[in-house]
Design a protein around this motif. Structure first.
Motif, short mmCIF file in Angstrom:
data_model
loop_
_atom_site.label_atom_id
_atom_site.label_comp_id
_atom_site.label_asym_id
_atom_site.label_seq_id
_atom_site.Cartn_x
_atom_site.Cartn_y
_atom_site.Cartn_z
N VAL A 24 0.81 -1.25 0.24
CA VAL A 24 -0.37 0.51 -0.48
C VAL A 24 0.59 1.14 -0.04
N THR A 25 2.07 0.90 0.36
CA THR A 25 3.02 2.04 0.58
C THR A 25 3.77 2.48 -0.53
N ALA A 26 3.33 1.90 -1.25
CA ALA A 26 4.46 1.27 -2.47
C ALA A 26 3.50 2.78 -4.13
N LEU A 27 1.82 1.31 -3.25
CA LEU A 27 0.95 2.02 -4.39
C LEU A 27 0.44 3.76 -3.83
N GLN A 28 0.65 4.23 -3.14
CA GLN A 28 0.18 5.24 -2.46
C GLN A 28 -0.19 6.26 -3.65
N PRO A 29 1.50 6.61 -3.98
CA PRO A 29 1.92 7.85 -5.14
C PRO A 29 1.27 7.86 -6.33
N THR A 30 1.15 6.21 -6.98
CA THR A 30 0.65 6.20 -7.64
C THR A 30 -0.63 6.35 -8.56
N ILE A 31 -1.27 5.90 -6.79
CA ILE A 31 -3.07 6.14 -6.74
C ILE A 31 -3.37 7.94 -6.36
N ARG A 32 -2.75 8.00 -5.58
CA ARG A 32 -2.57 8.97 -5.98
C ARG A 32 -2.44 10.26 -6.99
N PHE A 33 -1.67 9.58 -8.15
CA PHE A 33 -2.13 10.50 -9.27
C PHE A 33 -3.10 9.57 -10.16
N LEU A 34 -2.85 8.62 -10.24
CA LEU A 34 -4.22 7.94 -11.03
C LEU A 34 -5.98 8.13 -10.52
N GLY A 35 -6.12 8.44 -9.14
CA GLY A 35 -7.22 8.48 -9.02
C GLY A 35 -8.31 9.50 -9.48
N PRO A 36 -7.83 11.15 -9.74
CA PRO A 36 -8.09 11.75 -9.83
C PRO A 36 -9.07 11.37 -11.78
N TYR A 37 -8.06 10.24 -11.92
CA TYR A 37 -8.32 10.13 -13.80
C TYR A 37 -10.30 9.56 -13.41
N GLN A 38 -10.47 9.06 -12.53
CA GLN A 38 -11.83 8.64 -12.12
C GLN A 38 -12.63 9.27 -11.06
N THR A 39 -12.18 9.78 -10.48
CA THR A 39 -12.92 10.88 -9.63
C THR A 39 -13.34 11.52 -10.34
N VAL A 40 -12.07 12.95 -10.65
CA VAL A 40 -12.57 14.00 -11.06
C VAL A 40 -13.49 13.50 -12.66
N CYS A 41 -12.78 13.32 -13.16
CA CYS A 41 -13.04 12.87 -14.55
C CYS A 41 -13.82 11.97 -15.26
N ASN A 42 -13.80 10.79 -14.43
CA ASN A 42 -15.25 9.75 -15.40
C ASN A 42 -14.40 8.81 -16.48
N TYR A 43 -13.34 8.90 -16.16
CA TYR A 43 -12.51 8.03 -17.89
C TYR A 43 -12.63 6.58 -17.88
N TRP A 44 -12.63 6.26 -16.70
CA TRP A 44 -12.84 4.39 -16.19
C TRP A 44 -13.97 4.77 -17.08
N ASN A 45 -14.60 4.84 -16.76
CA ASN A 45 -16.36 4.74 -16.98
C ASN A 45 -16.35 5.06 -18.30
N TYR A 46 -15.67 5.72 -18.94
CA TYR A 46 -16.07 6.47 -20.46
C TYR A 46 -14.83 5.65 -21.30
N PHE A 47 -14.28 4.85 -20.60
CA PHE A 47 -13.03 3.86 -21.56
C PHE A 47 -14.23 2.19 -21.71
#
Length: 506
Positions: free
Chosen positions: A348-371
């Motif tokens: 979790v510690t190693a993934l946290q920086p990546t999740i902080r960068f990738l999280g807004p792609y879904q929580t803000v832009c909704n790209y996962w649902n668009y895909f």
């Protein structure tokens, strides 16, 4: 030789009468204006403010130590700095009586007679600063004690009736009881002698008798809603005492055994004193909690009423949970569980920086649902054996470093483009933006992917001849997608760009 006769003032009656009339007029004028001060006499003009005029009138006296030293020239209404209305008195003091008047002098409006006349009493202060003509004394230096008419207002119709009932009741209570009153008066000295140490104990600050009465008032306020229950309690208590009095022997035995009980209590109380001290300290610490808890008692009562049936039903639920907790206990006893938890923490510690960068792609832009939305459309081409992927063959124009050719030495830059080989195409320029952001530095939406046209050049680290796009960030904020949010949800952490690996200069 003849002498002229000597003339005298009294010899002319007209002149004597005129002088007499003049003297009378001057005396009447002085008497009429006496309340407004004598002319040519030194005086001190002041202004005294009060919350209200309290029935003072023009010409009311100003006294100091019972001696008249001035009068009220005029009354009017004024507005204070805080916006409230007040009475302002123009006061004239005799110069000889006023002298050097300190600025902390106070005034009190007092009754002059039971008929309602008032006067202004001056109490000289002790300040080293003195008032001059026109000095204003604020309402804080003017007192208005309770007036006779205000004290009489408490005796309304109901109060007068109650006083009559009290007098009638006390009269009947004392009527025919002269001997008892005499015996009471005879025993009062002994009572007062015994009461003296009790009074000293109660008046001691350590007794906190004032706090006792405050808490007693709080107890009465709390008990007031259940007055009917208390009345029923006293009724049942009366029945209990009646039953106790029906068996005097049992009561006598109870009293005889009470002495050893009290003696044991006396011996145990010193031992209990540390516990009681700690309990008192705990109670003091709990007072703020109790004060905050009191307004929430109705909500807590409702929660308890709802929770009692749930608690009764949860007994069976706890029985069903027993195997689960046994399994958890065995899991926690397994040495591999600690290793797995530590590995999970590291993961979790190693993934946290990546999740902080990738999280807004879904929580803000909704790209996962668009895909997934457009992926379903992408594989919806019906064929003889089901559905196939929708695809179109795209050709590229003939140019150097063509995207369709292998082994390009440089990015596509439209060099060597041959329009004859691709009459419907345009020169190809490389557009390869990696890690395009989804938000700004402050968390605002910047959903660039799929919402930007093709800019001509955006490559800080490439030579000027390359008209390509390789920088991940396009200046400006694009905003949210059609179904996105305007910013990162509250409470979520985020980062605009990856924070792992090597970082380019910005």
């Amino acid at each position: 030789m003849t002498r002229r006769p000597k003339t005298s003032l009294v010899a002319s009656p007209v002149l004597v009468g005129a002088v007499t009339v003049l003297v009378v007029v001057i005396a009447v004028a002085l008497a009429y204006n006496a309340n407004n001060g004598l002319p040519f006499a030194p005086s001190l003009e002041l202004r005294v403010q009060a919350e209200n005029g309290a029935a003072l009138t023009k010409g009311s006296e100003v006294r100091e130590g019972g001696v008249r030293i001035g009068f009220v020239r005029r009354l009017r209404t004024t507005r204070l700095e805080n916006g409230r209305a007040a009475a302002e008195l123009d006061v004239r003091l005799d110069g000889n009586a006023a002298g050097d008047l300190p600025v902390d002098t106070t005034f009190v409006i007092r009754p002059r007679s039971p008929l309602g006349l008032k006067y202004l009493e001056m109490v000289r202060g002790s300040s080293g600063r003195y008032a001059r003509d026109g000095h204003v004394f604020p309402p804080s230096q003017t007192g208005i004690p309770v007036q006779i008419d205000e004290a009489a207002e408490i005796y309304d119709g109901r109060t007068r009736t109650a006083i009559q009932d009290n007098l009638h009741g006390f009269g009947n209570a004392l009527s025919g009881r002269g001997m008892a009153v005499n015996r009471a008066l005879e025993n009062l000295p002994r009572l007062f002698r015994e009461v003296a140490p009790v009074a000293r104990n109660l008046s001691d600050e350590r007794t906190r008798i004032g706090r006792f009465f405050r808490e007693l008032g709080d107890a009465a306020r709390v008990i007031a809603p259940i007055a009917d229950v208390q009345a029923d309690l006293f009724t049942r208590t009366a029945l209990t005492f009646e039953a106790i009095s029906a068996d005097p022997e049992a009561l006598k035995e109870t009293i005889s055994r009470s002495h050893p009980t009290f003696q044991a209590g006396i011996e145990s109380f010193p031992v209990q004193r540390p516990f009681l001290t700690d309990s008192a300290a705990l109670a003091r610490e709990m007072q703020p909690v109790a004060r905050d808890l009191r307004p929430t008692l109705p909500v807590i009562n409702d929660a308890l009423e709802t929770g009692i049936p749930v608690t009764r039903r949860s007994v069976h639920f706890y029985g069903d949970l027993e195997p689960t907790f046994e399994s958890l206990r065995e899991l926690m006893r397994d040495p591999a569980t600690g290793i797995a938890l530590r590995a999970l923490t590291a993961n979790v510690t190693a993934l946290q920086p990546t999740i902080r960068f990738l999280g807004p792609y879904q929580t803000v832009c909704n790209y996962w649902n668009y895909f997934w939305t457009y992926l379903a459309e992408h594989v919806s081409q019906r064929g003889p054996y089901g559905f196939a992927q929708r695809a179109a063959i795209k050709s590229t124009g003939q140019q150097n470093n063509n995207p369709s050719s292998m082994g390009s030495a440089e990015p596509g830059n439209g060099e060597g483009y041959n329009p004859a080989s691709a009459p419907r195409g345009d020169p190809v320029h490389f557009h390869g933006q990696s890690y395009q952001p989804a938000i700004t530095e402050t968390g605002e939406a910047d959903c660039e992917t799929g919402q930007r046209g093709y800019v001509r050049r955006l490559a800080r680290f490439s030579p000027q001849r390359f008209q390509i796009v390789s920088d991940p960030e396009i200046p400006g904020a694009q905003g949210p997608t059609y179904t996105g949010r305007p910013r990162v949800p509250r409470g979520q952490t985020f980062t605009r760009r990856p924070i792992t690996g090597a970082q380019l200069e910005r």
